[in-house]
Enzyme design. Structure first.
Site, PDB file in Angstrom:
ATOM      1  N   ASN A  35       1.226  -0.788  -0.144  1.00 26.26           N
ATOM      2  CA  ASN A  35      -0.077  -0.523   0.256  1.00 26.26           C
ATOM      3  C   ASN A  35       0.966   0.803  -0.031  1.00 26.26           C
ATOM      4  O   ASN A  35      -0.046   2.505  -0.207  1.00 26.26           O
ATOM      5  CB  ASN A  35      -1.117  -0.204   1.184  1.00 26.26           C
ATOM      6  CG  ASN A  35      -0.223  -0.214   1.996  1.00 26.26           C
ATOM      7  OD1 ASN A  35       0.763   0.610   2.988  1.00 26.26           O
ATOM      8  ND2 ASN A  35      -1.246   0.000   3.377  1.00 26.26           N
ATOM      9  N   ASP A  53      -4.231  -2.525   0.114  1.00 22.06           N
ATOM     10  CA  ASP A  53      -3.845  -2.714   0.731  1.00 22.06           C
ATOM     11  C   ASP A  53      -4.644  -4.117   1.454  1.00 22.06           C
ATOM     12  O   ASP A  53      -6.039  -4.468   0.908  1.00 22.06           O
ATOM     13  CB  ASP A  53      -4.305  -1.040   1.389  1.00 22.06           C
ATOM     14  CG  ASP A  53      -4.869  -1.443   2.995  1.00 22.06           C
ATOM     15  OD1 ASP A  53      -3.974  -0.142   3.588  1.00 22.06           O
ATOM     16  OD2 ASP A  53      -5.141  -2.295   3.796  1.00 22.06           O
ATOM     17  N   THR A 119       8.556 -11.898  15.446  1.00 23.50           N
ATOM     18  CA  THR A 119       9.762 -10.916  16.121  1.00 23.50           C
ATOM     19  C   THR A 119       9.904 -11.384  17.428  1.00 23.50           C
ATOM     20  O   THR A 119       8.884 -11.942  18.118  1.00 23.50           O
ATOM     21  CB  THR A 119       8.938  -9.467  16.262  1.00 23.50           C
ATOM     22  OG1 THR A 119      10.085  -9.182  17.425  1.00 23.50           O
ATOM     23  CG2 THR A 119       7.279  -9.603  16.669  1.00 23.50           C
ATOM     24  N   TYR A 143       2.437  -4.729  19.891  1.00 30.60           N
ATOM     25  CA  TYR A 143       2.982  -5.046  18.641  1.00 30.60           C
ATOM     26  C   TYR A 143       3.676  -6.560  18.737  1.00 30.60           C
ATOM     27  O   TYR A 143       3.041  -7.275  17.674  1.00 30.60           O
ATOM     28  CB  TYR A 143       4.320  -4.656  18.599  1.00 30.60           C
ATOM     29  CG  TYR A 143       5.458  -4.663  17.773  1.00 30.60           C
ATOM     30  CD1 TYR A 143       5.089  -4.703  16.394  1.00 30.60           C
ATOM     31  CD2 TYR A 143       6.679  -5.154  17.725  1.00 30.60           C
ATOM     32  CE1 TYR A 143       5.634  -5.240  15.055  1.00 30.60           C
ATOM     33  CE2 TYR A 143       7.315  -5.711  16.657  1.00 30.60           C
ATOM     34  CZ  TYR A 143       6.969  -5.777  15.748  1.00 30.60           C
ATOM     35  OH  TYR A 143       7.834  -6.236  14.978  1.00 30.60           O
ATOM     36  N   ARG A 223      21.876  -6.252  21.603  1.00 26.99           N
ATOM     37  CA  ARG A 223      20.720  -6.982  21.132  1.00 26.99           C
ATOM     38  C   ARG A 223      21.791  -7.587  20.041  1.00 26.99           C
ATOM     39  O   ARG A 223      22.467  -7.753  19.527  1.00 26.99           O
ATOM     40  CB  ARG A 223      20.672  -5.872  19.870  1.00 26.99           C
ATOM     41  CG  ARG A 223      19.280  -4.862  20.205  1.00 26.99           C
ATOM     42  CD  ARG A 223      17.665  -5.525  21.073  1.00 26.99           C
ATOM     43  NE  ARG A 223      17.173  -4.599  21.611  1.00 26.99           N
ATOM     44  CZ  ARG A 223      17.777  -4.348  22.845  1.00 26.99           C
ATOM     45  NH1 ARG A 223      18.265  -5.061  23.969  1.00 26.99           N
ATOM     46  NH2 ARG A 223      16.259  -3.395  23.447  1.00 26.99           N
TER      47      ARG A 223
HETATM   48  N1  UFG Z   1      18.989   3.005  20.492  1.00 29.15           N
HETATM   49  C1  UFG Z   1      19.389   3.539  20.788  1.00 29.15           C
HETATM   50  N2  UFG Z   1      18.924   5.129  20.553  1.00 29.15           N
HETATM   51  C2  UFG Z   1      18.282   5.549  19.618  1.00 29.15           C
HETATM   52  C3  UFG Z   1      17.234   4.281  18.723  1.00 29.15           C
HETATM   53  C4  UFG Z   1      17.932   3.027  19.486  1.00 29.15           C
HETATM   54  O1  UFG Z   1      20.253   4.108  21.747  1.00 29.15           O
HETATM   55  O2  UFG Z   1      18.078   6.718  18.650  1.00 29.15           O
HETATM   56  C5  UFG Z   1      19.324   1.601  20.999  1.00 29.15           C
HETATM   57  C6  UFG Z   1      17.410   1.342  21.381  1.00 29.15           C
HETATM   58  O3  UFG Z   1      17.654   1.172  23.159  1.00 29.15           O
HETATM   59  C7  UFG Z   1      18.024  -0.440  21.816  1.00 29.15           C
HETATM   60  C8  UFG Z   1      19.006  -0.325  20.301  1.00 29.15           C
HETATM   61  O4  UFG Z   1      19.659   0.649  20.649  1.00 29.15           O
HETATM   62  O5  UFG Z   1      18.631  -1.249  22.882  1.00 29.15           O
HETATM   63  C9  UFG Z   1      18.968  -1.009  19.390  1.00 29.15           C
HETATM   64  O6  UFG Z   1      16.979  -0.203  18.882  1.00 29.15           O
HETATM   65  P1  UFG Z   1      15.924  -0.025  18.022  1.00 29.15           P
HETATM   66  O7  UFG Z   1      14.829   0.917  17.955  1.00 29.15           O
HETATM   67  O8  UFG Z   1      16.877  -0.310  16.378  1.00 29.15           O
HETATM   68  O9  UFG Z   1      15.765  -1.631  17.886  1.00 29.15           O
HETATM   69  P2  UFG Z   1      15.319  -2.473  19.161  1.00 29.15           P
HETATM   70  O10 UFG Z   1      15.942  -3.772  19.407  1.00 29.15           O
HETATM   71  O11 UFG Z   1      14.289  -1.769  19.739  1.00 29.15           O
HETATM   72  O12 UFG Z   1      13.852  -3.147  18.299  1.00 29.15           O
HETATM   73  C10 UFG Z   1      13.807  -3.991  17.894  1.00 29.15           C
HETATM   74  C11 UFG Z   1      13.175  -4.727  16.088  1.00 29.15           C
HETATM   75  C12 UFG Z   1      11.345  -4.400  15.656  1.00 29.15           C
HETATM   76  C13 UFG Z   1      11.028  -4.750  16.868  1.00 29.15           C
HETATM   77  C14 UFG Z   1      11.498  -4.840  18.652  1.00 29.15           C
HETATM   78  C15 UFG Z   1      10.959  -5.892  19.475  1.00 29.15           C
HETATM   79  O13 UFG Z   1      13.627  -3.133  15.344  1.00 29.15           O
HETATM   80  O14 UFG Z   1      10.976  -3.703  14.847  1.00 29.15           O
HETATM   81  O15 UFG Z   1      12.893  -5.001  18.215  1.00 29.15           O
HETATM   82  O16 UFG Z   1      11.826  -6.169  20.222  1.00 29.15           O
HETATM   83  F1  UFG Z   1       9.722  -4.585  17.623  1.00 29.15           F
END
Ligand code: UFG
Length: 329
Positions: A35, A53, A119, A143, A223
């Site tokens: 979409n 969509d 996820t 989510y 991560r």
């Molecule tokens: N982080 C920062 N600064 C930022 C962005 C992220 O320090 O500006 C840190 C976050 O706190 C986290 C790490 O970087 O510790 C990774 O963050 P992301 O947002 O890149 O990824 P997430 O682990 O939060 O997200 C991933 C997927 C999401 C999903 C999530 C579920 O990308 O789509 O895991 O756990 F929802």
């Protein structure tokens, strides 16, 4: 595996667009349905494109009536945890209800193979690490729940209707097409690696570290970053497994190695050789200290093996893409 016709829903998005390329390069006929709410038409480099969509059941009926799909890969969903807490309805409609429309149309047209983007967020707060498929699934936000609901629906659909699926639970998808044709383009961007690289290229002033007081060696969150090409390879092998007659399955996908936010920033400095301005910010709500995948099951059953597990390689490809984005803006 040639002559397969695969419908890629969300094929204009970050992961979907890389998958379209892999499928096409592997000899499949590919149709993308998107979409364009989060995706880009110019990211679909191969196959047919249909603008539509999943809420539009009439469009789905027509699409399936006009094409004989062998399998469906479903990447289209909303993915922001914070947004899902503020507006859960949006997440349940798009991620669950719209997926039901897609599955209903597949049943109607006897398409019985489905690969689903799930996820790590379905696990919630980790009870142990690395996280394998036996780990309890107790999501802590809408989510994660929206994705878990679909996983459970898929189990019921296999038993009742014989619809076979593979749910792939991504940890942190990262990197870009090694050939430089595709990459990550979320708007707004919330993910760590593209944000750091935008700070390196000058598209953004700085990167904020969300918390340095976690129980990890350097205090920042850890991560498991998995290269987009490895992720797509896992989808390809998952599709093959269904074609070979395997029953429905769920797999966790990561490299099994965690990197801290600080280690990612250090890698970005090495790769880009640029100044990266770092600021400090409080913890982001809902962020567990450590999320690392145990992908042994995918390795054993699918024969999957990550090829780009090194953080510097992931950053190198992401940087190649960021430089193109920066020049084309
Ligand atoms: N982080 C920062 N600064 C930022 C962005 C992220 O320090 O500006 C840190 C976050 O706190 C986290 C790490 O970087 O510790 C990774 O963050 P992301 O947002 O890149 O990824 P997430 O682990 O939060 O997200 C991933 C997927 C999401 C999903 C999530 C579920 O990308 O789509 O895991 O756990 F929802």
């Amino acid at each position: 595996m040639t002559n397969l016709h695969v419908l890629v829903v969300g094929g204009a998005g970050y992961i979907g667009s890389h998958m379209v390329k892999l499928l096409a390069k592997s000899g499949c006929k590919v149709t993308t349905l998107d979409n364009l709410v989060g995706g880009y038409r110019d990211a679909v480099l191969y196959g047919d494109f249909v603008l539509g969509d999943l809420a539009d059941k009439g469009m789905l009926e027509k699409l399936f009536a006009n094409n004989r799909f062998d399998a469906v890969m479903h990447f289209a969903s909303f993915i922001q945890v914070g947004e899902s807490v503020k507006d859960p309805s949006m997440y349940y409609f798009n991620n669950v209800s719209n997926t039901l429309n897609l599955l209903g149309t597949m049943r109607h047209f006897d398409v019985d193979k489905f690969i689903f983007s799930s996820t790590a967020a379905t696990f919630g707060e980790p009870k142990y690490s690395p996280i394998d498929e036996h780990h309890p699934q107790v999501p802590i936000n809408p989510y994660g729940r929206s994705k878990l609901f679909v996983e459970q629906i898929l189990q019921d659909y296999q038993h009742a209707y014989g619809l076979k699926s593979v749910c792939l639970r991504y940890f942190n998808a990262a990197g870009a097409d090694p050939e430089g044709e595709l990459g990550e383009r979320h708007n707004p961007e919330t993910h760590l690696i593209p944000l750091i690289l935008q700070a390196a290229s000058g598209r953004r002033e700085s990167i904020a570290v969300f918390g340095r007081d976690y129980d990890t060696p350097d205090g920042t969150c850890i991560r498991d970053y998995i290269h987009i090409a490895d992720l797509c390879q896992a989808h390809w092998l998952a599709l093959k497994s269904l074609l070979d007659g395997q029953q429905s399955q769920q797999y966790n996908l990561g490299n099994g190695h965690g990197f801290s936010v600080q280690e990612v920033i250090d890698s970005a400095k090495r790769i880009t050789k640029r100044e990266i301005r770092v600021t400090e910010a409080p913890r982001r709500a809902g962020d567990p200290a450590i999320l690392v995948a145990d992908s042994t099951l995918a390795q054993k059953q699918l024969g999957w093996k990550p090829c780009f597990a090194e953080l510097d390689v992931i950053l190198t490809h992401a940087w190649q893409w960021e430089q193109q984005m920066n020049h084309s803006k």
